[in-house]
Design a protein around this motif. Structure first.
Motif, PDB file in Angstrom:
ATOM      1  N   VAL A  64      -4.845  11.105 -54.435  1.00 23.23           N
ATOM      2  CA  VAL A  64      -5.601  11.060 -53.190  1.00 23.23           C
ATOM      3  C   VAL A  64      -5.217  12.298 -52.391  1.00 23.23           C
ATOM      4  O   VAL A  64      -4.048  12.695 -52.359  1.00 23.23           O
ATOM      5  N   GLY A  65      -6.216  12.937 -51.791  1.00 23.42           N
ATOM      6  CA  GLY A  65      -5.973  14.118 -50.972  1.00 23.42           C
ATOM      7  C   GLY A  65      -6.199  13.806 -49.504  1.00 23.42           C
ATOM      8  O   GLY A  65      -7.063  12.989 -49.154  1.00 23.42           O
ATOM      9  N   TYR A  66      -5.420  14.454 -48.646  1.00 23.23           N
ATOM     10  CA  TYR A  66      -5.560  14.270 -47.200  1.00 23.23           C
ATOM     11  C   TYR A  66      -5.772  15.634 -46.551  1.00 23.23           C
ATOM     12  O   TYR A  66      -5.072  16.598 -46.848  1.00 23.23           O
ATOM     13  N   ASP A  67      -6.761  15.690 -45.654  1.00 22.07           N
ATOM     14  CA  ASP A  67      -7.021  16.927 -44.917  1.00 22.07           C
ATOM     15  C   ASP A  67      -7.525  16.558 -43.532  1.00 22.07           C
ATOM     16  O   ASP A  67      -8.394  15.686 -43.399  1.00 22.07           O
ATOM     17  N   GLU A  68      -6.983  17.222 -42.532  1.00 21.09           N
ATOM     18  CA  GLU A  68      -7.392  16.877 -41.169  1.00 21.09           C
ATOM     19  C   GLU A  68      -8.750  17.465 -40.791  1.00 21.09           C
ATOM     20  O   GLU A  68      -9.349  17.048 -39.804  1.00 21.09           O
ATOM     21  N   HIS A 147      -7.746  13.083 -41.724  1.00 17.57           N
ATOM     22  CA  HIS A 147      -6.417  12.474 -41.840  1.00 17.57           C
ATOM     23  C   HIS A 147      -5.357  13.566 -41.714  1.00 17.57           C
ATOM     24  O   HIS A 147      -5.251  14.434 -42.589  1.00 17.57           O
ATOM     25  N   ARG A 148      -4.612  13.521 -40.652  1.00 13.90           N
ATOM     26  CA  ARG A 148      -3.525  14.484 -40.449  1.00 13.90           C
ATOM     27  C   ARG A 148      -2.217  13.855 -40.904  1.00 13.90           C
ATOM     28  O   ARG A 148      -1.869  12.748 -40.482  1.00 13.90           O
ATOM     29  N   VAL A 149      -1.511  14.539 -41.781  1.00 15.52           N
ATOM     30  CA  VAL A 149      -0.219  14.051 -42.227  1.00 15.52           C
ATOM     31  C   VAL A 149       0.811  14.401 -41.158  1.00 15.52           C
ATOM     32  O   VAL A 149       1.009  15.571 -40.817  1.00 15.52           O
ATOM     33  N   LEU A 164       0.505   9.115 -41.225  1.00 14.66           N
ATOM     34  CA  LEU A 164      -0.848   9.645 -41.084  1.00 14.66           C
ATOM     35  C   LEU A 164      -1.392   9.350 -39.687  1.00 14.66           C
ATOM     36  O   LEU A 164      -0.993   8.369 -39.047  1.00 14.66           O
ATOM     37  N   GLU A 165      -2.303  10.204 -39.276  1.00 16.24           N
ATOM     38  CA  GLU A 165      -3.048   9.961 -38.041  1.00 16.24           C
ATOM     39  C   GLU A 165      -4.525  10.159 -38.339  1.00 16.24           C
ATOM     40  O   GLU A 165      -4.933  11.216 -38.842  1.00 16.24           O
ATOM     41  N   ALA A 166      -5.325   9.144 -38.058  1.00 15.34           N
ATOM     42  CA  ALA A 166      -6.766   9.215 -38.316  1.00 15.34           C
ATOM     43  C   ALA A 166      -7.490   8.433 -37.229  1.00 15.34           C
ATOM     44  O   ALA A 166      -7.086   7.321 -36.882  1.00 15.34           O
ATOM     45  N   ASP A 167      -8.544   9.038 -36.680  1.00 18.41           N
ATOM     46  CA  ASP A 167      -9.321   8.396 -35.615  1.00 18.41           C
ATOM     47  C   ASP A 167      -8.430   7.965 -34.449  1.00 18.41           C
ATOM     48  O   ASP A 167      -8.654   6.904 -33.835  1.00 18.41           O
ATOM     49  N   GLY A 168      -7.413   8.781 -34.174  1.00 20.67           N
ATOM     50  CA  GLY A 168      -6.542   8.477 -33.047  1.00 20.67           C
ATOM     51  C   GLY A 168      -5.540   7.381 -33.301  1.00 20.67           C
ATOM     52  O   GLY A 168      -4.797   6.980 -32.384  1.00 20.67           O
TER      53      GLY A 168
END
Length: 482
Positions: A64-68, A147-149, A164-168
């Motif tokens: 799975v990849g995460y990118d803000e 998604h910010r790590v 993680l931080e996503a949608d606040g």
């Protein structure tokens, strides 16, 4: 008859089928606290992150990849990059992983034809981004945008927890291994002179900033540096209507030859990691000191403007804001400017990567164990991570960080340890494939009891028992017997 991209995608599907790719997943499905555990989590979904994800999926590994960034805006290509075309030659295979129908050329020709390819000089920057969007889509790569790590927390139980931080909202995820595919800025961020800290932030930008160049219209702009990003920034400022752009260059002449290009061949790509530390330092330090020249077309893009000024042999002594302007003292005399752009590259700076704050004090860098030759000081190399054979971080002496070896680095600061396979277009496939092979091997070895049990339990017959009829051995009298 199917034509265009549809035909290419059908050909790609055949190529993958002929190669039996991707392999079925073979790793065990794991959960922690009712949540799924990825085999590998990738931080960053730019070109490198996509290539690693594709290579791992080819090997049957769950990723799975995460990118803000929002979808389609990963990496610098459609945001902070300002060159008109890529600097790499168009014929390089890039992240195609050895599959011809996955190359930029195949994608380009499917839409525009062979004649257009033959006429193409270099790849337009935004067209490259379009290709990467297609690459992600056609391979169905699992990327979670927005998604910010915020944290990377390796543990001693075989897992890594990601904050993680996503949608606040703050959340987390689990993985067995983590790959940092964080690009040129890698393990830090922009390198700027110390005097910048005393200047109002409204008076300067780094060349990698998402800066509003339209706001420079009518201003006197200084660009510090003479590399590719300096030329791109200067040209963009001129095209946005800057009154004057002054390139302030410490060197008395611009470098003319790209020594790194002269070193590249398959042996260099594959053999660099096998070299001694002395040879690695010698090669990278030589390339750093010789510097990389800016592309000819990028330089001409600047010099074509009459209000562009090249000042060579000019070192910055001090900068202060006075009388509504920037008073810049240089080794060649003073100059008054309105805005500065630092095209001064990047550096390893853990403070600029807060997601690594818990492991940064444990990570061994080259200066922790290597004594370079006298006179070959190189701050960039000294701060580079000292990576293991599987691209993993290693602990510095006395550090206690269980599970640190589960965090792997495939970004620019890995170059001293591993060579040019760490993120640029020419050898990105080699880097992604090598890392995927290493990770697949590590995952298998960790689960050897599971895989042995599966082998023992495997019961699909090759033959059914009705293929023959058993008969008793006939009795034969010995010749000459009585």
């Amino acid at each position: 008859m199917t034509t265009g991209l549809a035909a290419l995608e059908a050909r790609l599907a055949d190529d993958l089928a002929f190669l039996q790719l991707p392999a079925p997943r073979w790793t065990p499905t794991l959960e922690r606290d009712g949540e799924p555990v990825a085999d590998v989590a990738i931080v960053g979904a730019g070109m490198t992150g996509l290539a690693v994800a594709a290579a791992l999926m080819q090997r049957g590994v769950a990723v799975v990849g995460y990118d803000e960034a929002p979808p389609g805006l990963e990496g610098p290509w459609a945001t902070t990059a300002r060159m008109e075309t890529l600097r790499s030659p168009k014929h390089l295979a890039g992240p195609a992983l050895g599959i011809p129908s996955l190359t930029f050329r195949a994608w380009f020709e499917a839409q525009l034809g062979r004649d257009a390819w033959d006429a193409l000089d270099k790849i337009p920057r935004l067209q490259w981004m379009d290709y990467l969007r297609w690459y992600r889509e056609v391979l169905a790569l699992p990327v979670r945008n927005g998604h910010r790590v915020t944290d990377v927390l390796p543990r001693g139980d075989g897992l890594v927890e990601l904050g993680l931080e996503a949608d606040g909202r703050a959340t987390h995820a689990w993985a067995r291994r983590v790959v940092l595919a964080t690009g040129r800025a890698g393990l830090g961020g922009p390198a700027v002179p110390e005097f910048a800290a005393a200047l109002p932030r409204s008076r300067w930008a780094h060349s990698s900033d998402d800066n509003d160049y339209a706001a420079l219209a009518g201003l006197r702009v200084g660009v510090i540096g003479a590399g590719a990003s300096a030329m791109d920034s200067a040209a963009t400022a001129l095209e946005a209507g800057a009154a004057h752009v002054h390139l302030l260059v410490r060197r008395s002449d611009l470098p003319r030859v790209n020594k790194g290009k002269g070193a590249t061949n398959p042996g260099f790509v594959q053999g660099y990691a096998r070299l001694s530390d002395d040879w690695k330092w010698r090669i990278r330090h030589y390339i750093n000191t010789q510097q990389v020249p800016p592309p000819r077309n990028s330089t001409q893009r600047v010099s074509g403007h009459p209000n562009a000024h090249f000042h060579l042999g000019v070192a910055i002594v001090d900068v202060a804001e006075r009388r509504g302007a920037l008073q810049v003292r240089t080794s060649a005399g003073p100059i008054e400017l309105d805005f500065l752009i630092f095209a001064t590259g990047f550096k390893v700076d853990w403070r600029q990567r807060p997601m690594l704050r818990h492991i940064a004090p444990c990570i061994r860098v080259w200066k922790d164990r290597y004594a370079w030759p006298a006179g070959d000081d190189d701050a960039e190399l000294a701060e580079s991570p000292d990576l293991g054979a599987a691209f993993e971080f290693q602990p510095r002496a006395g550090a206690r960080c269980p599970g640190l070896e589960r965090v792997h680095c495939l970004s620019y600061p890995a170059t001293l340890s591993l060579g040019v396979i760490t993120g640029d277009i020419p050898a990105i496939s080699e880097g992604a494939l090598q890392l995927a092979d290493k990770l697949a091997g590590l995952l298998y070895a960790e689960d050897i009891e599971h895989h042995y049990a599966r082998m023992e339990a495997y019961a699909e017959p090759e033959i059914l028992g009705d293929e023959w009829v058993a008969e008793p051995l006939p009795s034969f009298a010995s010749s000459g017997s009585k």
